[in-house]
Scaffold this active site. Structure first.
Site, PDB file in Angstrom:
ATOM      1  N   GLU A   1      67.502  14.329  31.212  1.00  0.00           N
ATOM      2  CA  GLU A   1      68.626  13.387  31.252  1.00  0.00           C
ATOM      3  C   GLU A   1      69.746  13.758  30.280  1.00  0.00           C
ATOM      4  O   GLU A   1      70.921  13.521  30.550  1.00  0.00           O
ATOM      5  CB  GLU A   1      68.128  11.958  30.944  1.00  0.00           C
ATOM      6  CG  GLU A   1      67.376  11.297  32.091  1.00  0.00           C
ATOM      7  CD  GLU A   1      65.881  11.582  32.094  1.00  0.00           C
ATOM      8  OE1 GLU A   1      65.435  12.537  31.428  1.00  0.00           O
ATOM      9  OE2 GLU A   1      65.157  10.830  32.778  1.00  0.00           O
TER      10      GLU A   1
ATOM     11  N   GLY B   1      62.942  10.511  36.058  1.00  0.00           N
ATOM     12  CA  GLY B   1      62.146   9.395  36.569  1.00  0.00           C
ATOM     13  C   GLY B   1      60.864   9.847  37.264  1.00  0.00           C
ATOM     14  O   GLY B   1      59.890   9.090  37.312  1.00  0.00           O
TER      15      GLY B   1
HETATM   16  N1  CAA Z   1      68.971  13.006  42.648  1.00  0.00           N
HETATM   17  C1  CAA Z   1      69.565  13.191  43.832  1.00  0.00           C
HETATM   18  N2  CAA Z   1      69.478  14.337  44.540  1.00  0.00           N
HETATM   19  C2  CAA Z   1      68.732  15.327  44.006  1.00  0.00           C
HETATM   20  C3  CAA Z   1      68.091  15.209  42.763  1.00  0.00           C
HETATM   21  C4  CAA Z   1      68.222  13.962  42.083  1.00  0.00           C
HETATM   22  N3  CAA Z   1      67.598  13.723  40.910  1.00  0.00           N
HETATM   23  N4  CAA Z   1      67.444  16.360  42.491  1.00  0.00           N
HETATM   24  C5  CAA Z   1      67.684  17.183  43.531  1.00  0.00           C
HETATM   25  N5  CAA Z   1      68.471  16.560  44.449  1.00  0.00           N
HETATM   26  C6  CAA Z   1      68.971  17.093  45.715  1.00  0.00           C
HETATM   27  C7  CAA Z   1      70.087  18.097  45.476  1.00  0.00           C
HETATM   28  O1  CAA Z   1      71.319  17.430  45.296  1.00  0.00           O
HETATM   29  C8  CAA Z   1      70.005  18.907  46.742  1.00  0.00           C
HETATM   30  O2  CAA Z   1      70.638  18.169  47.772  1.00  0.00           O
HETATM   31  P1  CAA Z   1      71.763  18.877  48.724  1.00  0.00           P
HETATM   32  O3  CAA Z   1      70.963  19.895  49.486  1.00  0.00           O
HETATM   33  O4  CAA Z   1      72.252  17.747  49.549  1.00  0.00           O
HETATM   34  O5  CAA Z   1      72.757  19.492  47.813  1.00  0.00           O
HETATM   35  C9  CAA Z   1      68.516  18.938  47.069  1.00  0.00           C
HETATM   36  O6  CAA Z   1      67.954  17.839  46.353  1.00  0.00           O
HETATM   37  C10 CAA Z   1      67.837  20.207  46.599  1.00  0.00           C
HETATM   38  O7  CAA Z   1      68.121  20.357  45.210  1.00  0.00           O
HETATM   39  P2  CAA Z   1      68.653  21.741  44.572  1.00  0.00           P
HETATM   40  O8  CAA Z   1      69.494  22.478  45.561  1.00  0.00           O
HETATM   41  O9  CAA Z   1      69.266  21.420  43.244  1.00  0.00           O
HETATM   42  O10 CAA Z   1      67.255  22.507  44.405  1.00  0.00           O
HETATM   43  P3  CAA Z   1      66.923  23.660  43.330  1.00  0.00           P
HETATM   44  O11 CAA Z   1      65.602  24.204  43.759  1.00  0.00           O
HETATM   45  O12 CAA Z   1      68.054  24.598  43.180  1.00  0.00           O
HETATM   46  O13 CAA Z   1      66.760  22.898  41.920  1.00  0.00           O
HETATM   47  C11 CAA Z   1      65.961  21.160  40.469  1.00  0.00           C
HETATM   48  C12 CAA Z   1      65.714  21.988  41.737  1.00  0.00           C
HETATM   49  C13 CAA Z   1      65.872  22.070  39.237  1.00  0.00           C
HETATM   50  C14 CAA Z   1      64.880  20.080  40.402  1.00  0.00           C
HETATM   51  C15 CAA Z   1      67.373  20.516  40.551  1.00  0.00           C
HETATM   52  O14 CAA Z   1      67.501  19.878  41.827  1.00  0.00           O
HETATM   53  C16 CAA Z   1      67.648  19.498  39.497  1.00  0.00           C
HETATM   54  O15 CAA Z   1      67.906  19.852  38.361  1.00  0.00           O
HETATM   55  N6  CAA Z   1      67.617  18.208  39.880  1.00  0.00           N
HETATM   56  C17 CAA Z   1      67.978  17.109  38.984  1.00  0.00           C
HETATM   57  C18 CAA Z   1      66.861  16.820  37.967  1.00  0.00           C
HETATM   58  C19 CAA Z   1      67.328  15.732  37.024  1.00  0.00           C
HETATM   59  O16 CAA Z   1      68.294  15.848  36.314  1.00  0.00           O
HETATM   60  N7  CAA Z   1      66.566  14.631  37.033  1.00  0.00           N
HETATM   61  C20 CAA Z   1      66.838  13.479  36.188  1.00  0.00           C
HETATM   62  C21 CAA Z   1      67.604  12.453  36.972  1.00  0.00           C
HETATM   63  S1  CAA Z   1      68.192  11.127  35.973  1.00  0.00           S
HETATM   64  C22 CAA Z   1      66.821  10.129  35.729  1.00  0.00           C
HETATM   65  O17 CAA Z   1      65.764  10.354  36.249  1.00  0.00           O
HETATM   66  C23 CAA Z   1      67.082   8.950  34.819  1.00  0.00           C
HETATM   67  C24 CAA Z   1      65.885   8.125  34.514  1.00  0.00           C
HETATM   68  O18 CAA Z   1      65.213   8.263  33.529  1.00  0.00           O
HETATM   69  C25 CAA Z   1      65.519   7.041  35.409  1.00  0.00           C
END
Ligand code: CAA
Length: 255
Positions: free
Chosen positions: A130, A107
């Protein structure tokens, strides 16, 4: 405040401010984005800039913790809300720039795709991951990404969920520029390359280009002719042409 709207010179800056969650979009933040767009438009801004707080992320996507366990109806409602808000941004007559200063996933990238332009800092990383969650983009990614970078590249990004770094993003046209230093300041400098021109005429140019994506060329050319005719009715076009003939700088009035 999980969303900040600030004024910087002639621009409005919207900062996603949940750095502890990498600025992930929850329902409240999406509603706040809609309100901030309306407020900025009313305040007579020349462009909207989006950025993320914390220096690590622009926006890591929809809040996965909020998505988990949603019913079908809730999921549909949430996707519709995000699509509505991003469409409001996409169709706003005021141009917008996403200053991508770190991660822009899911998003978060879809928000950037709803902006008129995207610029990125060298550490920016983008993707629609996703598929790794067994989901697909829901805020316009499947529709806007192919329009920006072409179908094959978009399908590859969506079906592999892979991350695209800033350099590749610039090469494939996903971002317009890689910028050094403060992303918002760079976004303002970038925006001034076009906001010095007539805002209503810029909006006509943008509308003509956007209609190209969803109309056959014969229809698109008619739309272009109409919008071109409209541009020729503005005071600004008279000023622009007079200034050219009189060999002086044009002073546009957005009229
Ligand atoms: N939603 C909720 N929380 C999130 C998040 C998300 N999309 N992305 C990161 N966070 C949170 C993590 O849970 C973490 O929280 P805690 O400390 O409480 O555990 C905090 O942010 C820091 O994240 P990381 O420890 O994972 O940080 P990193 O540097 O190791 O990794 C990252 C960074 C590669 C961006 C990884 O966080 C990641 O892969 N995030 C998810 C990305 C993702 O899949 N996005 C798509 C979401 S679905 C969507 O968007 C659908 C749509 O089309 C509308």
């Amino acid at each position: 405040m999980i969303l900040e709207l600030t004024r910087r010179d002639e621009f409005s800056v919207i900062t996603l401010n949940r750095p502890e969650a990498l600025n992930a979009l929850n329902t409240e933040m999406i509603a706040d984005i809609a309100a901030a767009i309306d407020e900025a438009a009313k305040a007579g801004t020349r462009a909207l800039l989006f950025t993320g707080a914390g220096g690590k992320a622009f926006c890591a996507g929809a809040d996965i913790k909020e998505l988990l366990g949603r019913s079908v109806i809730e999921s549909k409602r949430f996707a519709a809300l995000g699509q509505r808000v991003f469409a409001k941004l996409d169709t706003l007559p005021i141009p917008s720039v996403a200053a991508i200063n770190g991660y822009a996933f899911g998003g978060g990238l879809e928000l950037a795709l709803a902006c008129t332009f995207r610029i990125a800092t060298p550490n920016a990383k983008m993707g629609l991951p996703e598929i790794k969650l067994a989901a697909i983009p829901g805020y316009g990614g499947t529709q806007r990404l192919p329009r920006v970078i072409g179908e094959a590249r978009a399908l590859e990004m969506i079906m592999t969920g892979r991350t695209v770094a800033a350099e590749e993003a610039e090469r494939i046209g996903l971002v317009s520029r890689i910028v050094e230093g403060d992303a918002v300041a760079a976004g303002m400098a970038f925006a001034r390359e076009f906001t010095k021109y007539s805002l209503p005429v810029l909006a006509l140019a943008r509308e003509a280009v956007m209609r190209a994506g969803d109309t056959p060329i014969s229809e698109g050319l008619k739309i272009e002719a109409d919008l071109n005719t409209l541009a020729f009715q503005t005071e600004d076009v008279q000023e622009g042409m007079s200034a050219f003939i009189e060999k002086r700088e044009a002073k546009f009035k957005d009229a």
